[in-house]
Design a protein around this motif. Structure first.
Motif, PDB file in Angstrom:
ATOM      1  N   THR A  28       0.848  -1.123   0.059  1.00 34.10           N
ATOM      2  CA  THR A  28       0.020  -0.006  -0.145  1.00 34.10           C
ATOM      3  C   THR A  28       0.773   1.325  -0.074  1.00 34.10           C
ATOM      4  O   THR A  28       0.331   2.060  -0.638  1.00 34.10           O
ATOM      5  CB  THR A  28      -1.020  -0.063   1.092  1.00 34.10           C
ATOM      6  N   ARG A  31       1.755   6.518   2.572  1.00 33.35           N
ATOM      7  CA  ARG A  31       0.813   7.576   2.371  1.00 33.35           C
ATOM      8  C   ARG A  31      -0.743   7.349   1.944  1.00 33.35           C
ATOM      9  O   ARG A  31      -1.646   8.070   2.027  1.00 33.35           O
ATOM     10  CB  ARG A  31       1.372   8.732   1.509  1.00 33.35           C
ATOM     11  N   ARG A  32      -0.961   6.166   1.271  1.00 33.36           N
ATOM     12  CA  ARG A  32      -2.298   5.663   1.010  1.00 33.36           C
ATOM     13  C   ARG A  32      -2.957   4.775   1.909  1.00 33.36           C
ATOM     14  O   ARG A  32      -2.395   3.909   2.643  1.00 33.36           O
ATOM     15  CB  ARG A  32      -2.114   5.022  -0.398  1.00 33.36           C
ATOM     16  N   GLU A  33      -4.324   5.106   1.999  1.00 38.70           N
ATOM     17  CA  GLU A  33      -4.997   4.159   2.925  1.00 38.70           C
ATOM     18  C   GLU A  33      -5.490   2.752   2.579  1.00 38.70           C
ATOM     19  O   GLU A  33      -5.706   1.674   3.165  1.00 38.70           O
ATOM     20  CB  GLU A  33      -6.147   4.914   3.563  1.00 38.70           C
ATOM     21  N   VAL A  34      -5.639   2.767   0.991  1.00 44.84           N
ATOM     22  CA  VAL A  34      -6.075   1.615   0.414  1.00 44.84           C
ATOM     23  C   VAL A  34      -5.104   1.224  -0.785  1.00 44.84           C
ATOM     24  O   VAL A  34      -4.479   2.181  -1.538  1.00 44.84           O
ATOM     25  CB  VAL A  34      -7.532   1.814  -0.272  1.00 44.84           C
ATOM     26  N   ASN A  35      -4.772  -0.010  -0.987  1.00 44.00           N
ATOM     27  CA  ASN A  35      -3.866  -0.449  -2.183  1.00 44.00           C
ATOM     28  C   ASN A  35      -4.984  -0.424  -3.523  1.00 44.00           C
ATOM     29  O   ASN A  35      -5.630  -1.560  -3.576  1.00 44.00           O
ATOM     30  CB  ASN A  35      -3.378  -1.785  -1.650  1.00 44.00           C
ATOM     31  N   ASN A 244       0.976   3.381  -3.978  1.00 42.47           N
ATOM     32  CA  ASN A 244       0.886   2.037  -4.059  1.00 42.47           C
ATOM     33  C   ASN A 244       2.111   1.605  -4.593  1.00 42.47           C
ATOM     34  O   ASN A 244       2.490   2.247  -5.753  1.00 42.47           O
ATOM     35  CB  ASN A 244      -0.437   1.454  -4.616  1.00 42.47           C
TER      36      ASN A 244
END
Length: 257
Positions: A28, A31-35, A244
């Motif tokens: 992921t 810095r991203r919450e979702v991949n 990601n």
């Protein structure tokens, strides 16, 4: 990140044997919450999809695309016609999903497959968007695919240097994607099968953090595909992990019978 393992496959050819070894990993990032990346590394097809779109849209777009391509692999025949039919089905999946209402929903797609039906086997790369295929051959690394991006168009027109492109404000703007409003026909390129070749298929989460020279360094320092994936992933995360990150490393060994 799940453990990365190396897979192998022996492919009999006329007068030769092909030994393939590959590994794939995705993360992921920091810095991203979702991949929103998805990956398919199943002989003979090796692809990465980098989704985009608000809420869950990008994740759904990349997953739908990879799922449709996995069905092509399971069907036993990978060809441009089968790939494009799968992508058309993926677009319908994306449009019909209740979570993909964002007009910007879509996904990149890049990778390669082995074509063995012809007299002489060859690789075929496919690309939509700005994920990339690299080839390390004879100590030289080259980017095989051409980005479908605003920045790449500016470079091609002579209005921007590759160095200036690295921090350009339109660096993330792509001009082609698998999505509701775009063509689903990839660019294709045929490559000969050469002993010792090493391919890297990756989303731009890797190339934001590592230069081409950096990718080459980690390939040369790690003979095993899984070790190379792990090393590049660790370096990309250490350098910021702003997006990601998805990586496939594919090694080719061709032996005469």
């Amino acid at each position: 990140m799940p453990e990365v393992t190396t897979h192998t496959r022996t492919v009999p050819l006329t007068g030769a044997t092909l030994e393939l070894a590959w590994a794939a990993g995705t993360d992921t990032g920091k810095r991203r919450e979702v991949n929103q990346d998805a990956v398919l590394a199943e002989y003979p097809l090796f692809v990465v999809a980098d989704g985009m779109g608000g809420h869950l849209g990008g994740e759904i777009a990349s997953a739908s695309t990879v799922d449709r391509l996995r069905a092509v692999v399971d069907g036993g025949t990978v060809s441009p016609r089968h790939i494009e039919k799968a992508l058309s089905r993926a677009v319908k999946d994306i449009v019909s999903h209740p979570e993909t209402t964002d007009e910007g929903t879509g996904t990149t797609l890049t990778g390669l497959y082995l074509e063995t039906a012809a007299d002489e086997p060859h690789w075929v790369t496919l690309n939509i968007g700005d994920s990339r295929v690299y080839l390390l051959r004879d100590d030289d690394i080259v980017q095989v695919t051409t980005d479908h991006s605003v920045v790449q168009e500016l470079i091609a027109a002579g209005r921007l240097s590759p160095e200036e492109a690295e921090n350009h404000p339109y660096g993330n703007v792509i001009t082609r994607a698998v999505g509701p409003s775009d063509s689903v026909k990839p660019d294709y390129l045929r490559l000969e099968v050469v002993d010792g070749d090493r391919f890297v298929v990756c989303s731009d989460g890797l190339t934001k953090e590592l230069t081409d020279f950096g990718i080459k360094h980690f390939l040369e320092a790690n003979a095993d595909p899984a070790a190379a994936v792990d090393a590049m992933m660790a370096a990309a995360l250490e350098n910021g992990g702003r997006d990601n990150i998805t990586i496939i490393v594919l090694d080719v060994n061709r032996r005469s019978s």
